[in-house]
Each structure stands twice: as C-alpha cells, then as structure tokens.
Design a protein around this motif. Structure first.
Motif, PDB file in Angstrom:
ATOM      1  N   PRO A  86       0.821  -1.212   0.000  1.00 46.06           N
ATOM      2  CA  PRO A  86       0.000   0.000   0.000  1.00 46.06           C
ATOM      3  C   PRO A  86       0.859   1.269   0.000  1.00 46.06           C
ATOM      4  O   PRO A  86       1.750   1.418   0.820  1.00 46.06           O
ATOM      5  CB  PRO A  86      -0.799  -0.116   1.305  1.00 46.06           C
ATOM      6  CG  PRO A  86      -0.734  -1.554   1.684  1.00 46.06           C
ATOM      7  CD  PRO A  86       0.579  -2.049   1.189  1.00 46.06           C
ATOM      8  N   ASP A  87       0.565   2.155  -0.917  1.00 41.59           N
ATOM      9  CA  ASP A  87       1.302   3.401  -1.067  1.00 41.59           C
ATOM     10  C   ASP A  87       0.298   4.551  -0.975  1.00 41.59           C
ATOM     11  O   ASP A  87      -0.798   4.467  -1.540  1.00 41.59           O
ATOM     12  CB  ASP A  87       2.011   3.411  -2.427  1.00 41.59           C
ATOM     13  CG  ASP A  87       3.215   4.331  -2.456  1.00 41.59           C
ATOM     14  OD1 ASP A  87       3.424   5.073  -1.488  1.00 41.59           O
ATOM     15  OD2 ASP A  87       3.957   4.301  -3.462  1.00 41.59           O
ATOM     16  N   PHE A  88       0.679   5.610  -0.277  1.00 37.53           N
ATOM     17  CA  PHE A  88      -0.280   6.687  -0.039  1.00 37.53           C
ATOM     18  C   PHE A  88       0.355   8.048  -0.301  1.00 37.53           C
ATOM     19  O   PHE A  88       1.506   8.292   0.044  1.00 37.53           O
ATOM     20  CB  PHE A  88      -0.776   6.665   1.408  1.00 37.53           C
ATOM     21  CG  PHE A  88      -1.680   5.515   1.728  1.00 37.53           C
ATOM     22  CD1 PHE A  88      -3.047   5.613   1.556  1.00 37.53           C
ATOM     23  CD2 PHE A  88      -1.153   4.327   2.206  1.00 37.53           C
ATOM     24  CE1 PHE A  88      -3.882   4.551   1.853  1.00 37.53           C
ATOM     25  CE2 PHE A  88      -1.980   3.253   2.506  1.00 37.53           C
ATOM     26  CZ  PHE A  88      -3.344   3.364   2.318  1.00 37.53           C
ATOM     27  N   SER A  89      -0.453   8.929  -0.881  1.00 37.59           N
ATOM     28  CA  SER A  89      -0.068  10.315  -1.065  1.00 37.59           C
ATOM     29  C   SER A  89      -1.279  11.185  -0.707  1.00 37.59           C
ATOM     30  O   SER A  89      -1.619  11.319   0.458  1.00 37.59           O
ATOM     31  CB  SER A  89       0.401  10.547  -2.501  1.00 37.59           C
ATOM     32  OG  SER A  89       0.758  11.883  -2.706  1.00 37.59           O
ATOM     33  N   PHE A  90      -1.965  11.699  -1.730  1.00 33.00           N
ATOM     34  CA  PHE A  90      -3.151  12.514  -1.469  1.00 33.00           C
ATOM     35  C   PHE A  90      -4.353  11.668  -1.046  1.00 33.00           C
ATOM     36  O   PHE A  90      -5.405  12.219  -0.729  1.00 33.00           O
ATOM     37  CB  PHE A  90      -3.511  13.336  -2.715  1.00 33.00           C
ATOM     38  CG  PHE A  90      -2.692  14.585  -2.882  1.00 33.00           C
ATOM     39  CD1 PHE A  90      -3.116  15.791  -2.361  1.00 33.00           C
ATOM     40  CD2 PHE A  90      -1.483  14.546  -3.551  1.00 33.00           C
ATOM     41  CE1 PHE A  90      -2.362  16.944  -2.507  1.00 33.00           C
ATOM     42  CE2 PHE A  90      -0.712  15.683  -3.715  1.00 33.00           C
ATOM     43  CZ  PHE A  90      -1.151  16.892  -3.190  1.00 33.00           C
ATOM     44  N   ASP A  91      -4.217  10.364  -1.051  1.00 35.94           N
ATOM     45  CA  ASP A  91      -5.317   9.489  -0.647  1.00 35.94           C
ATOM     46  C   ASP A  91      -5.193   9.044   0.811  1.00 35.94           C
ATOM     47  O   ASP A  91      -5.904   8.163   1.273  1.00 35.94           O
ATOM     48  CB  ASP A  91      -5.377   8.256  -1.552  1.00 35.94           C
ATOM     49  CG  ASP A  91      -4.009   7.822  -2.044  1.00 35.94           C
ATOM     50  OD1 ASP A  91      -3.041   7.948  -1.273  1.00 35.94           O
ATOM     51  OD2 ASP A  91      -3.909   7.395  -3.205  1.00 35.94           O
ATOM     52  N   ALA A  92      -4.281   9.666   1.565  1.00 37.77           N
ATOM     53  CA  ALA A  92      -4.049   9.277   2.960  1.00 37.77           C
ATOM     54  C   ALA A  92      -5.175   9.718   3.888  1.00 37.77           C
ATOM     55  O   ALA A  92      -5.631   8.947   4.741  1.00 37.77           O
ATOM     56  CB  ALA A  92      -2.722   9.856   3.450  1.00 37.77           C
ATOM     57  N   LEU A  93      -5.632  10.959   3.743  1.00 33.54           N
ATOM     58  CA  LEU A  93      -6.671  11.468   4.640  1.00 33.54           C
ATOM     59  C   LEU A  93      -7.960  10.654   4.550  1.00 33.54           C
ATOM     60  O   LEU A  93      -8.523  10.270   5.585  1.00 33.54           O
ATOM     61  CB  LEU A  93      -6.935  12.953   4.356  1.00 33.54           C
ATOM     62  CG  LEU A  93      -7.977  13.647   5.242  1.00 33.54           C
ATOM     63  CD1 LEU A  93      -7.610  13.542   6.710  1.00 33.54           C
ATOM     64  CD2 LEU A  93      -8.120  15.118   4.831  1.00 33.54           C
ATOM     65  N   PRO A  94      -8.454  10.329   3.359  1.00 33.82           N
ATOM     66  CA  PRO A  94      -9.657   9.489   3.317  1.00 33.82           C
ATOM     67  C   PRO A  94      -9.425   8.067   3.828  1.00 33.82           C
ATOM     68  O   PRO A  94     -10.386   7.397   4.225  1.00 33.82           O
ATOM     69  CB  PRO A  94     -10.060   9.493   1.835  1.00 33.82           C
ATOM     70  CG  PRO A  94      -8.869   9.965   1.085  1.00 33.82           C
ATOM     71  CD  PRO A  94      -8.128  10.868   2.010  1.00 33.82           C
ATOM     72  N   TYR A  95      -8.182   7.594   3.832  1.00 35.92           N
ATOM     73  CA  TYR A  95      -7.918   6.285   4.451  1.00 35.92           C
ATOM     74  C   TYR A  95      -8.121   6.364   5.961  1.00 35.92           C
ATOM     75  O   TYR A  95      -8.692   5.449   6.570  1.00 35.92           O
ATOM     76  CB  TYR A  95      -6.493   5.822   4.135  1.00 35.92           C
ATOM     77  CG  TYR A  95      -6.095   4.566   4.888  1.00 35.92           C
ATOM     78  CD1 TYR A  95      -6.628   3.324   4.551  1.00 35.92           C
ATOM     79  CD2 TYR A  95      -5.201   4.620   5.955  1.00 35.92           C
ATOM     80  CE1 TYR A  95      -6.268   2.163   5.242  1.00 35.92           C
ATOM     81  CE2 TYR A  95      -4.836   3.478   6.654  1.00 35.92           C
ATOM     82  CZ  TYR A  95      -5.378   2.259   6.295  1.00 35.92           C
ATOM     83  OH  TYR A  95      -5.032   1.118   6.990  1.00 35.92           O
ATOM     84  N   VAL A  96      -7.667   7.443   6.580  1.00 33.56           N
ATOM     85  CA  VAL A  96      -7.936   7.632   8.010  1.00 33.56           C
ATOM     86  C   VAL A  96      -9.443   7.716   8.247  1.00 33.56           C
ATOM     87  O   VAL A  96      -9.970   7.144   9.208  1.00 33.56           O
ATOM     88  CB  VAL A  96      -7.228   8.900   8.543  1.00 33.56           C
ATOM     89  CG1 VAL A  96      -7.617   9.177   9.995  1.00 33.56           C
ATOM     90  CG2 VAL A  96      -5.714   8.749   8.427  1.00 33.56           C
ATOM     91  N   ASP A  97     -10.155   8.407   7.348  1.00 37.63           N
ATOM     92  CA  ASP A  97     -11.622   8.461   7.443  1.00 37.63           C
ATOM     93  C   ASP A  97     -12.215   7.053   7.400  1.00 37.63           C
ATOM     94  O   ASP A  97     -13.160   6.743   8.131  1.00 37.63           O
ATOM     95  CB  ASP A  97     -12.205   9.283   6.288  1.00 37.63           C
ATOM     96  CG  ASP A  97     -11.788  10.745   6.323  1.00 37.63           C
ATOM     97  OD1 ASP A  97     -11.507  11.256   7.408  1.00 37.63           O
ATOM     98  OD2 ASP A  97     -11.756  11.361   5.239  1.00 37.63           O
ATOM     99  N   LEU A  98     -11.678   6.212   6.530  1.00 37.52           N
ATOM    100  CA  LEU A  98     -12.159   4.840   6.385  1.00 37.52           C
ATOM    101  C   LEU A  98     -12.072   4.101   7.714  1.00 37.52           C
ATOM    102  O   LEU A  98     -13.037   3.443   8.152  1.00 37.52           O
ATOM    103  CB  LEU A  98     -11.334   4.126   5.316  1.00 37.52           C
ATOM    104  CG  LEU A  98     -11.573   2.636   5.087  1.00 37.52           C
ATOM    105  CD1 LEU A  98     -12.941   2.406   4.457  1.00 37.52           C
ATOM    106  CD2 LEU A  98     -10.477   2.052   4.197  1.00 37.52           C
ATOM    107  N   LEU A  99     -10.938   4.207   8.379  1.00 36.11           N
ATOM    108  CA  LEU A  99     -10.755   3.522   9.656  1.00 36.11           C
ATOM    109  C   LEU A  99     -11.662   4.103  10.734  1.00 36.11           C
ATOM    110  O   LEU A  99     -12.261   3.363  11.538  1.00 36.11           O
ATOM    111  CB  LEU A  99      -9.291   3.606  10.094  1.00 36.11           C
ATOM    112  CG  LEU A  99      -8.256   2.975   9.157  1.00 36.11           C
ATOM    113  CD1 LEU A  99      -6.863   3.040   9.789  1.00 36.11           C
ATOM    114  CD2 LEU A  99      -8.612   1.535   8.823  1.00 36.11           C
ATOM    115  N   LEU A 100     -11.783   5.433  10.768  1.00 31.75           N
ATOM    116  CA  LEU A 100     -12.642   6.055  11.778  1.00 31.75           C
ATOM    117  C   LEU A 100     -14.106   5.719  11.538  1.00 31.75           C
ATOM    118  O   LEU A 100     -14.887   5.556  12.506  1.00 31.75           O
ATOM    119  CB  LEU A 100     -12.441   7.574  11.791  1.00 31.75           C
ATOM    120  CG  LEU A 100     -11.054   8.090  12.180  1.00 31.75           C
ATOM    121  CD1 LEU A 100     -11.104   9.581  12.471  1.00 31.75           C
ATOM    122  CD2 LEU A 100     -10.485   7.347  13.378  1.00 31.75           C
ATOM    123  N   ASN A 101     -14.522   5.621  10.299  1.00 34.61           N
ATOM    124  CA  ASN A 101     -15.902   5.201  10.011  1.00 34.61           C
ATOM    125  C   ASN A 101     -16.145   3.774  10.486  1.00 34.61           C
ATOM    126  O   ASN A 101     -17.232   3.452  10.988  1.00 34.61           O
ATOM    127  CB  ASN A 101     -16.192   5.323   8.514  1.00 34.61           C
ATOM    128  CG  ASN A 101     -16.466   6.755   8.083  1.00 34.61           C
ATOM    129  OD1 ASN A 101     -16.949   7.561   8.872  1.00 34.61           O
ATOM    130  ND2 ASN A 101     -16.160   7.068   6.834  1.00 34.61           N
TER     131      ASN A 101
END
Length: 568
Positions: free
Chosen positions: A506-521
C-alpha cells in the motif's frame, strides 16, 4: 528453552509499534503486554543506531507527532517551519514510550524469528536474545516491523578486491566519520536517502561525490520544495487538505463524505481536464524551481515520470543549502549507469567510465521479505481457499472497476524497467490477512508507505484493538465481501502508483486522509473534526486534530479515562 505467556505481543518499537502498544494499554490496562524490538533502542527508523549525519524528517514540525503527545518547542527545541532532526525524533519516541508506560514493557535487542499459530489461534514466538532462543506464547500478535528493516545491499564482481569501504545507507551512522576522511565517494541510488548521503559528503571539504542513477531503477526521486504554489503552502499540508485530496483517485475516497465532488472530478470530461491540469501544474513547479531543464547535469536528476504516478516516495528538499547547487558546482557528479565491477580502488561503470572511490554507499532500498517466518497461517495472496481461475476472475473484475471509476488511470506511463509479477500484500484495510480475519489474533501495523505516519499509526492502533475485541461498528459480512474489497484496494494500488510501491504494498499520497476516514468510520467515530464546514474543506489536517481519539472510543464503549475496557 524458557516460556512466557502474554495477552498481547507487539513486534517493533517504531512509530506504529509504540502507538499500538499505547492504545492497547489505554483500552486494556490489566492485560499482560510486551513489545519486542530487535534494535538496541526505541524509534524504528529513528533508533539510535540509524542516526546518520544530517538526517532529519521530511515532515515539518506539527505534522510528525502523536496526537496525544505534542512535540513541545520548549522541550524539543523545534518550532513551526522547521524539519525535525533525527536525534530529536529518537528522543521524542523514547519519551513517548516512557510517558505511556510502554518503556518498561519493552524488551530490546530481541529478534523474533518464527511465529507459529496453533489450532486454537494461540501464537508461539521464537525469539533470540544474545544467541539464546526463547519461546513466548501470546493470544494476540501485532507485527509492526515496518518496511525499512532489511536493507537491499547489492554485490558486484570483484568487490573482494575493493580497497575502500562499502555499506548500505542504513549503516551510514556507523561510517559517519568517513564524511571527514573520504576523498572520493560513490553513491548508488537516487532516492531521498541517496541525496541525504550525497549532501553530507559533498558539503565536506575536498570530497568528490559521484551519484549513480541506475538505468534499471525507477529514476530520480521527486524532491519537492518544502513550500509550493504561489501561496507558499507546505506540501505536506496540501496532502492533508480535503478539497485537494479530491484530485487524487481512491476507491475509499467517498469515505470523507464528499463523494459527489470526487465523482465529478474523475468521471466528467471537464472534471478530468481540471484534474490533469492540476497535477501538471504541481509537477512543473518542482521542475522549474530546481531548474532541471536549464543545466545538463541537473537534467540527469529530472524525474522520469510525472509526479502523479509516484506515491509516498516523493521527498522534500530539507537541506541547509541547495543540493542542486552542489551539482552545478561539480561537487556532485551524476552518472546514468550501473556498476559493472570493482577493482581495487576503481569503480567501473556500464557507460565505460572508471571512478576512484574510497567509499561506496548503496542507497538501494529495502527488502520487502519478512524478518519473521510464519507457520499455521497463510499470508501470501488472499490466503483463502480460492481456485487460480477464480483469483484471475476477481483480479480482472477489480481492474475493470478501477478503470471505470477512474479513467485517468487508463493511460499508464511507459516504464524503463520490468514491473514485478509478484502478488502485492492483500490485507483487509491493509492490516489483517483475509484468512485471519475471523480469528482476531493477528494484525500488521505500518505495512504501508506513507508520509502521514503519525495519523496512520494512531488510527491503525485504535482500529486494531477494536478489531481484536470484536467492537468495530462496521465489519465485512463474510469472506466474499472481504475478498472483493481487498482485491479492489490492492489492484487499485498497482494502477495508481506504478512508479511507486503500488505493485507490492500500500502506497499513499493525497489518498491518505480518506484512508484515516475509512478507519474512523469503521470505528464509528467522527471524521469531520474541524470547527466549520469551510475549515473542513480548506484547512489542512494535522495529528492534533485526532487528539483524544482513544478517549472518545472509550466513552462511546462504556469505559472511561484511566480505567479502560477491562474495568480496572
């Protein structure tokens, strides 16, 4: 062989391991927990034995701290607008371990070699300390060994005759004195660590540095200015500004609640035009700032592919003076070539050149092979009983969905090297192997490449503990749902970051913030944490926006501060 039994074992005392241990202790203070670390100090990549000369964070102060443990300027001497020296980060992470009770629960200089899962899901770990093997049992295992544990050190014909010293960049700290004694240094590689080493040597008196860009590699790293755009925004802040994350495709993007905006940018003609121009502007600013097209030697360091296709491998120019001025002045000479052989003090290159060297520093990346061998668990591929034909069908189905949702990914870059044919890490939420999900006894923390380390470590830690306890508010309904989502997310990585790590992990750039959202959801926690709707869209997220996340979770699940879910 002695035997100890624990409720939870965490392997690794870097960012992710320390965060996982801290969160687990807050939720279950009465559990018997131990952290096992192979190095002799805390910090992982920032441990004492990896602090090479001049090393500092790519991140600026304020974006590289745990949400619940601020890096106070009066204590650590770093302030807004400054990169964080490696020694400060080592001290900070050691202080973090002490503050949250992890320090006394950590065993250093302990290598975990083997992990065996029995029929009841209990793990037996074989550890080695000073050559002595010890067996440990644990009900739950968190592996947080990261991606930079095993250096990839190449060998060359004739190196037994080499009269100088050759080492991997990981061991630069051991050879730091060579910055004062070496006269001719060859650096193999053109990533950020290669530039770090080249800068350290080239700024020493009388040292000539030759930097090798390997034709078989991925080419020079995107080394961006710390501040970008006419508005002088920190690049890392742009990565974590919601409105700007919309320009980056991600199958979990709609988790941020702005799916309509994202779909318009990626599905409509005018939206794709705006998106493509935005990315081109980002790339061109870096090219113009560093003058790659204005100097023949600098041109050799111009990245081979647009920044869009590169993930977290993008670096930040955090040096005290311009690295590229050293190239202009000839203190760093750039060669696009491979080493063909060594002969005494001579380094022969594939372009016919012969260099003199008393130091060869190989900044040649890391092996992704695990330092632990596993028994009783399937970690490769999906790890589930699926036929080869079914795997092909699922992969093709995921590919079609990725390209249908994100047409910008159809026109892939033409690469100069052969892409890996190996299976990527296919873990649910990039944390749990699908075959293990129902057992709730194994999780991998930090098996991602990201510049959003602090926020990822914090959110993954809480997600893992909730998952272990069976208290996630949103879970997949059976293996079919797990398989479909895992395949979609991991195939997306292969399409999204062909010039990064997307083929393998898994590699992240501008898609990092919505990944944190995914976990918090998944956890049922609030994802929009800014004061106003406008701020939510245009203000960057920092680790401090997630302060008290574990306490929020405790409150929601009937626990309270200082007590945890154990009730003690």
């Amino acid at each position: 062989m002695t035997m100890d039994t624990y409720d939870v074992v965490v392997v690794g005392a870097g960012w992710f391991g320390l965060s996982a241990a801290k969160t687990r202790l807050e939720l279950h203070p009465s559990e018997k927990l131990i952290v096992l670390e192979s190095a002799g100090s805390f910090g992982g990549s920032w441990s004492q034995d990896r602090l090479y000369p001049g090393l500092k964070s790519n991140n600026f102060w304020g974006s590289y701290e745990h949400p619940d443990f601020p890096m106070i300027e009066e204590v650590y001497g770093v302030k807004h607008g400054e990169h964080i020296p490696a020694a400060v980060l080592h001290r900070y992470l050691t202080d973090f371990a002490k503050h949250f009770g992890v320090y006394e629960r950590t065993q250093l200089n302990t290598q975990v070699q083997h992990a065996k899962q029995d029929e009841d899901g209990v793990w037996e770990l074989i550890t080695v300390v000073s050559g002595v093997e010890t067996a440990i049992h644990t009900r739950k295992l968190i592996v947080a060994t990261g991606l930079t544990s095993q250096p990839n050190l190449p060998t060359y014909p004739g190196e037994e005759t080499f009269t100088g010293v050759k080492f991997h960049a990981k061991s630069f700290w051991e050879h730091g004195d060579t910055t004062k004694t070496a006269k001719n240094v060859v650096i193999v590689g053109c990533g950020k660590s290669a530039y770090d080493c080249a800068y350290s040597y080239a700024t020493a008196d009388g040292t000539q540095v030759d930097l090798l860009v390997r034709p078989s590699g991925q080419g020079p790293v995107w080394l961006c200015p710390g501040y970008v755009t006419p508005f002088r925004r920190m690049l890392e802040e742009m990565l974590h500004t919601r409105a700007l994350t919309w320009f980056s495709p991600a199958p979990w993007g709609a988790e941020d609640g702005y799916g309509v905006a994202r779909e318009w940018l990626h599905k409509t003609g005018i939206g794709r035009f705006i998106t493509a121009n935005w990315w081109n502007t980002m790339s061109n600013e870096t090219i113009d700032t560093h003058g790659f097209d204005t100097h023949p030697e600098l041109f050799k360091l111009k990245p081979w592919q647009p920044a869009f296709w590169t993930g977290s491998g993008v670096g930040i120019h955090n040096f005290g003076s311009s690295l590229y001025d050293l190239v202009r002045e000839g203190k760093i000479r750039v060669h696009i070539a491979e080493i063909t052989k060594l002969d005494g003090g001579d380094v022969h290159l594939s372009n016919g050149a012969v260099l003199q060297a008393d130091v060869i520093c190989c900044a040649t990346g890391w092996s992704k092979e695990s330092t632990i061998t596993y028994e009783g668990v399937e970690l490769d591929g999906l790890g589930l009983p699926i036929s080869a034909d079914e795997k092909i069908r699922l992969r093709e189905e995921a590919d079609r969905e990725v390209l249908d949702r994100f047409p910008i990914l159809i026109n892939q870059p033409v690469l100069r090297y052969e892409r890996t044919k190996a299976e990527p890490l296919r873990y649910y939420r990039f944390i749990v192997p699908p075959s293990q999900f129902s057992k709730r006894n194994l999780a991998f923390a930090g098996m991602v490449s990201t510049v959003s380390t602090a926020s990822f470590a914090n959110s993954q830690a809480l997600w893992i503990s909730a998952y272990f306890d069976g208290k996630l508010k949103r879970e997949p309904k059976g293996d079919d749902e797990i398989i479909k989502e895992v395949m979609l997310h991991t195939q997306f990585g292969k399409w999204r970051y062909p010039c990064g790590y997307g083929d393998s992990l898994p590699d992240f750039s501008f898609d990092a913030l919505p990944y944190v959202d995914l976990l918090l959801n998944d956890l049922g926690l609030k994802i929009h944490r800014k004061a106003t709707q406008i701020a939510e869209i245009v203000e960057p997220y920092k680790p401090r926006d997630y302060r008290g996340l574990t306490l929020e979770w405790l409150s929601m699940n009937g626990g309270k501060q200082g007590v945890g879910l154990d009730g003690e």
